[in-house]
Design a protein around this motif. Structure first.
Motif, PDB file in Angstrom:
ATOM      1  N   LEU A 124     -19.229  15.597  10.229  1.00  0.00           N
ATOM      2  CA  LEU A 124     -19.228  14.714  11.393  1.00  0.00           C
ATOM      3  C   LEU A 124     -19.826  13.364  11.019  1.00  0.00           C
ATOM      4  CD1 LEU A 124     -20.676  17.277  13.959  1.00  0.00           C
ATOM      5  CD2 LEU A 124     -18.293  16.512  13.900  1.00  0.00           C
ATOM      6  N   HIS A 125     -19.539  12.363  11.821  1.00  0.00           N
ATOM      7  CA  HIS A 125     -20.174  11.057  11.646  1.00  0.00           C
ATOM      8  C   HIS A 125     -20.332  10.388  13.002  1.00  0.00           C
ATOM      9  CE1 HIS A 125     -15.838   9.993  11.610  1.00  0.00           C
ATOM     10  NE2 HIS A 125     -16.230   8.851  12.145  1.00  0.00           N
ATOM     11  N   LEU A 126     -21.144   9.347  13.040  1.00  0.00           N
ATOM     12  CA  LEU A 126     -21.376   8.588  14.271  1.00  0.00           C
ATOM     13  C   LEU A 126     -20.532   7.317  14.289  1.00  0.00           C
ATOM     14  CD1 LEU A 126     -25.244   8.728  14.815  1.00  0.00           C
ATOM     15  CD2 LEU A 126     -23.476  10.002  16.041  1.00  0.00           C
ATOM     16  N   SER A 127     -20.045   6.959  15.486  1.00  0.00           N
ATOM     17  CA  SER A 127     -19.311   5.709  15.677  1.00  0.00           C
ATOM     18  C   SER A 127     -19.861   5.005  16.903  1.00  0.00           C
ATOM     19  CB  SER A 127     -17.817   5.978  15.858  1.00  0.00           C
ATOM     20  OG  SER A 127     -17.244   6.524  14.694  1.00  0.00           O
ATOM     21  N   ILE A 128     -19.618   3.698  16.966  1.00  0.00           N
ATOM     22  CA  ILE A 128     -20.080   2.894  18.101  1.00  0.00           C
ATOM     23  C   ILE A 128     -18.960   1.958  18.511  1.00  0.00           C
ATOM     24  CG2 ILE A 128     -21.062   1.070  16.638  1.00  0.00           C
ATOM     25  CD1 ILE A 128     -23.348   0.848  18.701  1.00  0.00           C
ATOM     26  N   ARG A 129     -18.889   1.657  19.784  1.00  0.00           N
ATOM     27  CA  ARG A 129     -17.863   0.744  20.279  1.00  0.00           C
ATOM     28  C   ARG A 129     -18.140  -0.673  19.808  1.00  0.00           C
ATOM     29  NH1 ARG A 129     -13.135   2.951  22.150  1.00  0.00           N
ATOM     30  NH2 ARG A 129     -13.581   4.829  23.357  1.00  0.00           N
ATOM     31  N   SER A 130     -17.083  -1.335  19.319  1.00  0.00           N
ATOM     32  CA  SER A 130     -17.211  -2.715  18.858  1.00  0.00           C
ATOM     33  C   SER A 130     -16.643  -3.652  19.901  1.00  0.00           C
ATOM     34  CB  SER A 130     -16.440  -2.896  17.542  1.00  0.00           C
ATOM     35  OG  SER A 130     -16.380  -4.254  17.167  1.00  0.00           O
ATOM     36  N   THR A 131     -17.347  -4.761  20.193  1.00  0.00           N
ATOM     37  CA  THR A 131     -16.879  -5.776  21.136  1.00  0.00           C
ATOM     38  C   THR A 131     -16.946  -7.142  20.469  1.00  0.00           C
ATOM     39  OG1 THR A 131     -19.104  -6.017  22.035  1.00  0.00           O
ATOM     40  CG2 THR A 131     -17.633  -4.490  23.161  1.00  0.00           C
ATOM     41  N   SER A 132     -16.046  -8.040  20.893  1.00  0.00           N
ATOM     42  CA  SER A 132     -16.005  -9.378  20.309  1.00  0.00           C
ATOM     43  C   SER A 132     -17.091 -10.283  20.887  1.00  0.00           C
ATOM     44  CB  SER A 132     -14.627 -10.009  20.528  1.00  0.00           C
ATOM     45  OG  SER A 132     -14.320 -10.051  21.907  1.00  0.00           O
ATOM     46  N   SER A 133     -17.573  -9.954  22.103  1.00  0.00           N
ATOM     47  CA  SER A 133     -18.643 -10.730  22.726  1.00  0.00           C
ATOM     48  C   SER A 133     -19.330  -9.867  23.761  1.00  0.00           C
ATOM     49  CB  SER A 133     -18.093 -12.005  23.385  1.00  0.00           C
ATOM     50  OG  SER A 133     -17.339 -11.674  24.529  1.00  0.00           O
ATOM     51  N   SER A 134     -20.420 -10.351  24.300  1.00  0.00           N
ATOM     52  CA  SER A 134     -21.186  -9.570  25.270  1.00  0.00           C
ATOM     53  C   SER A 134     -20.453  -9.395  26.586  1.00  0.00           C
ATOM     54  CB  SER A 134     -22.537 -10.233  25.525  1.00  0.00           C
ATOM     55  OG  SER A 134     -22.341 -11.556  26.030  1.00  0.00           O
ATOM     56  N   THR A 135     -19.438 -10.221  26.845  1.00  0.00           N
ATOM     57  CA  THR A 135     -18.723 -10.140  28.119  1.00  0.00           C
ATOM     58  C   THR A 135     -17.333  -9.539  27.978  1.00  0.00           C
ATOM     59  OG1 THR A 135     -17.884 -12.403  27.823  1.00  0.00           O
ATOM     60  CG2 THR A 135     -19.941 -12.129  29.055  1.00  0.00           C
ATOM     61  N   SER A 136     -16.915  -9.222  26.754  1.00  0.00           N
ATOM     62  CA  SER A 136     -15.563  -8.712  26.560  1.00  0.00           C
ATOM     63  C   SER A 136     -15.509  -7.216  26.793  1.00  0.00           C
ATOM     64  CB  SER A 136     -15.099  -9.009  25.130  1.00  0.00           C
ATOM     65  OG  SER A 136     -15.856  -8.242  24.211  1.00  0.00           O
ATOM     66  N   THR A 137     -14.302  -6.698  26.920  1.00  0.00           N
ATOM     67  CA  THR A 137     -14.122  -5.258  27.064  1.00  0.00           C
ATOM     68  C   THR A 137     -14.219  -4.597  25.705  1.00  0.00           C
ATOM     69  OG1 THR A 137     -11.722  -5.537  26.847  1.00  0.00           O
ATOM     70  CG2 THR A 137     -12.633  -5.545  29.070  1.00  0.00           C
ATOM     71  N   THR A 138     -14.469  -3.292  25.689  1.00  0.00           N
ATOM     72  CA  THR A 138     -14.587  -2.577  24.430  1.00  0.00           C
ATOM     73  C   THR A 138     -13.244  -2.567  23.703  1.00  0.00           C
ATOM     74  OG1 THR A 138     -14.140  -0.498  25.571  1.00  0.00           O
ATOM     75  CG2 THR A 138     -16.438  -1.095  25.241  1.00  0.00           C
ATOM     76  N   THR A 139     -13.321  -2.520  22.393  1.00  0.00           N
ATOM     77  CA  THR A 139     -12.100  -2.575  21.609  1.00  0.00           C
ATOM     78  C   THR A 139     -11.853  -1.305  20.817  1.00  0.00           C
ATOM     79  OG1 THR A 139     -13.339  -3.733  19.879  1.00  0.00           O
ATOM     80  CG2 THR A 139     -12.083  -5.090  21.438  1.00  0.00           C
ATOM     81  N   GLU A 140     -12.690  -1.036  19.812  1.00  0.00           N
ATOM     82  CA  GLU A 140     -12.432   0.115  18.965  1.00  0.00           C
ATOM     83  C   GLU A 140     -13.740   0.712  18.465  1.00  0.00           C
ATOM     84  OE1 GLU A 140     -10.303  -1.209  15.570  1.00  0.00           O
ATOM     85  OE2 GLU A 140     -11.795  -2.690  15.006  1.00  0.00           O
ATOM     86  N   LEU A 141     -13.632   1.947  17.971  1.00  0.00           N
ATOM     87  CA  LEU A 141     -14.803   2.613  17.417  1.00  0.00           C
ATOM     88  C   LEU A 141     -15.024   2.173  15.980  1.00  0.00           C
ATOM     89  CD1 LEU A 141     -14.399   6.287  18.728  1.00  0.00           C
ATOM     90  CD2 LEU A 141     -16.095   4.604  19.437  1.00  0.00           C
ATOM     91  N   VAL A 142     -16.257   1.868  15.653  1.00  0.00           N
ATOM     92  CA  VAL A 142     -16.627   1.480  14.294  1.00  0.00           C
ATOM     93  C   VAL A 142     -17.585   2.528  13.752  1.00  0.00           C
ATOM     94  CG1 VAL A 142     -17.802  -0.245  12.895  1.00  0.00           C
ATOM     95  CG2 VAL A 142     -16.316  -0.971  14.770  1.00  0.00           C
ATOM     96  N   ASP A 143     -17.286   3.057  12.570  1.00  0.00           N
ATOM     97  CA  ASP A 143     -18.116   4.095  11.977  1.00  0.00           C
ATOM     98  C   ASP A 143     -19.455   3.534  11.510  1.00  0.00           C
ATOM     99  OD1 ASP A 143     -16.010   5.789  12.408  1.00  0.00           O
ATOM    100  OD2 ASP A 143     -15.258   5.701  10.354  1.00  0.00           O
ATOM    101  N   LEU A 144     -20.494   4.316  11.710  1.00  0.00           N
ATOM    102  CA  LEU A 144     -21.830   3.940  11.268  1.00  0.00           C
ATOM    103  C   LEU A 144     -22.160   4.672   9.971  1.00  0.00           C
ATOM    104  CD1 LEU A 144     -23.782   4.081  14.656  1.00  0.00           C
ATOM    105  CD2 LEU A 144     -22.818   2.068  13.517  1.00  0.00           C
ATOM    106  N   ALA A 145     -22.727   3.966   9.016  1.00  0.00           N
ATOM    107  CA  ALA A 145     -23.135   4.584   7.759  1.00  0.00           C
ATOM    108  C   ALA A 145     -24.301   5.533   8.020  1.00  0.00           C
ATOM    109  CB  ALA A 145     -23.531   3.516   6.749  1.00  0.00           C
ATOM    110  N   SER A 146     -24.311   6.648   7.315  1.00  0.00           N
ATOM    111  CA  SER A 146     -25.341   7.663   7.551  1.00  0.00           C
ATOM    112  C   SER A 146     -26.728   7.189   7.151  1.00  0.00           C
ATOM    113  CB  SER A 146     -24.990   8.941   6.788  1.00  0.00           C
ATOM    114  OG  SER A 146     -24.894   8.681   5.390  1.00  0.00           O
ATOM    115  N   ASP A 147     -26.810   6.230   6.194  1.00  0.00           N
ATOM    116  CA  ASP A 147     -28.113   5.741   5.747  1.00  0.00           C
ATOM    117  C   ASP A 147     -28.448   4.363   6.303  1.00  0.00           C
ATOM    118  OD1 ASP A 147     -26.108   4.531   4.314  1.00  0.00           O
ATOM    119  OD2 ASP A 147     -27.142   4.605   2.381  1.00  0.00           O
TER     120      ASP A 147
END
Length: 302
Positions: A60-83
């Motif tokens: 398994l791994h962790l992902s977080i939603r990526s946004t272009s700005s603080s007011t924009s809608t969510t776009t895609e999941l970005v994987d987080l490095a384990s370390d």
């Protein structure tokens, strides 16, 4: 610092779970893998989850939603490095997603990014096949590889995506659309055969094509057909098709419904005329029920 972790990477929603975690101070400067481990431990503490959908932290791994700005809608999941350090990559009250697939380290992600850049730089010196749906690239002037492609441009209408040469193979996800196999085979080319042809089609193109394809019969034609014994009820269905297209309803959807009604009627009808008459009556009944529903809703609202 608080985070909300979600596991939704399973087709059965009974195995989905959300977990709110308040991070101890020491975790903020620690690796993200600590959060993943905590989630898996909590998830596996539930006997139903443990028996029906056991999770392994290493897969398994962790992902977080990526946004272009603080007011924009969510776009895609970005994987987080384990370390990666939690404070460096996760903001307070972030939504994190537990996704299947082994985690990558920062070194792995850096190596993957370098490889992608190298491939992109290499692609700049290669020619792209001009056949619809073929994603192959090759040296300008050849040699030209074999390819499987589509004979007509794609259609993007509302949320549906499909190739106009293969209208019965629709997709609603971009990756699924990309994976629709081509209906033609041949050899790649870097020459555009028809420079006037549109590269993609939309709803306007569909309605125009439908209007040209449907030859409407006059009322006199219909009355003559009915007077001849009702052996040709199709003009009514044709006219309905044209009207629905003008209202923005896809011709393919209408045809699918008609074909289903025809198949059902054919099981008990003796002649084609009986089949068409049954389809006409069922279609009228369905529209009447739909209009009654709308009318009842309007009365409820008023």
């Amino acid at each position: 610092m608080k985070v909300l972790m979600h596991y939704e990477d399973h087709e059965n929603s009974d195995y989905h779970k959300s977990l709110k975690i308040t991070l101890p101070k020491s975790w903020k400067t620690g690796p993200t893998s600590k959060l993943l481990g905590q989630f898996v431990e909590t998830y596996m503490g539930n006997e139903t989850f443990k028996e029906g959908n056991p999770l392994e932290e290493s897969q398994l791994h962790l992902s977080i939603r990526s946004t272009s700005s603080s007011t924009s809608t969510t776009t895609e999941l970005v994987d987080l490095a384990s370390d990666a350090v939690v404070l460096d990559v996760i903001p307070d009250r972030a939504d994190l997603y537990v996704v299947h697939g082994p985690s990558q380290t920062l070194s792995d992600q850096k190596e993957a990014a370098q490889k992608a850049k190298l491939e992109a730089d290499t692609d700049k010196n290669l020619a792209a096949c001009t056949h619809f749906g073929c994603k192959q690239r090759f040296p300008p002037g050849g040699p030209y590889p074999k390819c499987q492609y589509h004979s007509a441009p794609p259609v993007f209408h509302e949320t549906a995506k499909f190739w106009s040469c293969c209208p019965n193979k629709k997709a609603y996800d971009w990756d699924d659309f990309q994976n629709i196999p081509g209906c033609q085979t041949g050899v790649c080319t870097d020459i555009k055969e028809d420079t006037e042809q549109k590269q993609f089609l939309g709803g306007t193109d569909l309605r125009q094509a439908a209007g040209e394809a449907i030859k409407l019969k006059s009322i006199d034609d219909f009355n003559k057909a009915q007077a001849a014994g009702g052996a040709d009820a199709a003009p009514v269905l044709d006219r309905l098709n044209a009207v629905l297209v003008e209202l923005g309803i896809e011709q393919e959807l209408y045809q699918q419904v008609v074909d289903g009604m025809r198949k059902k009627a054919a099981a008990t009808a003796d002649t084609e005329a009986d089949v068409l008459e049954a389809v006409k009556k069922e279609m009228g009944s369905k529209f009447k029920d739909a209009l009654k529903t709308v009318a009842a809703e309007q009365l409820r609202i008023s």
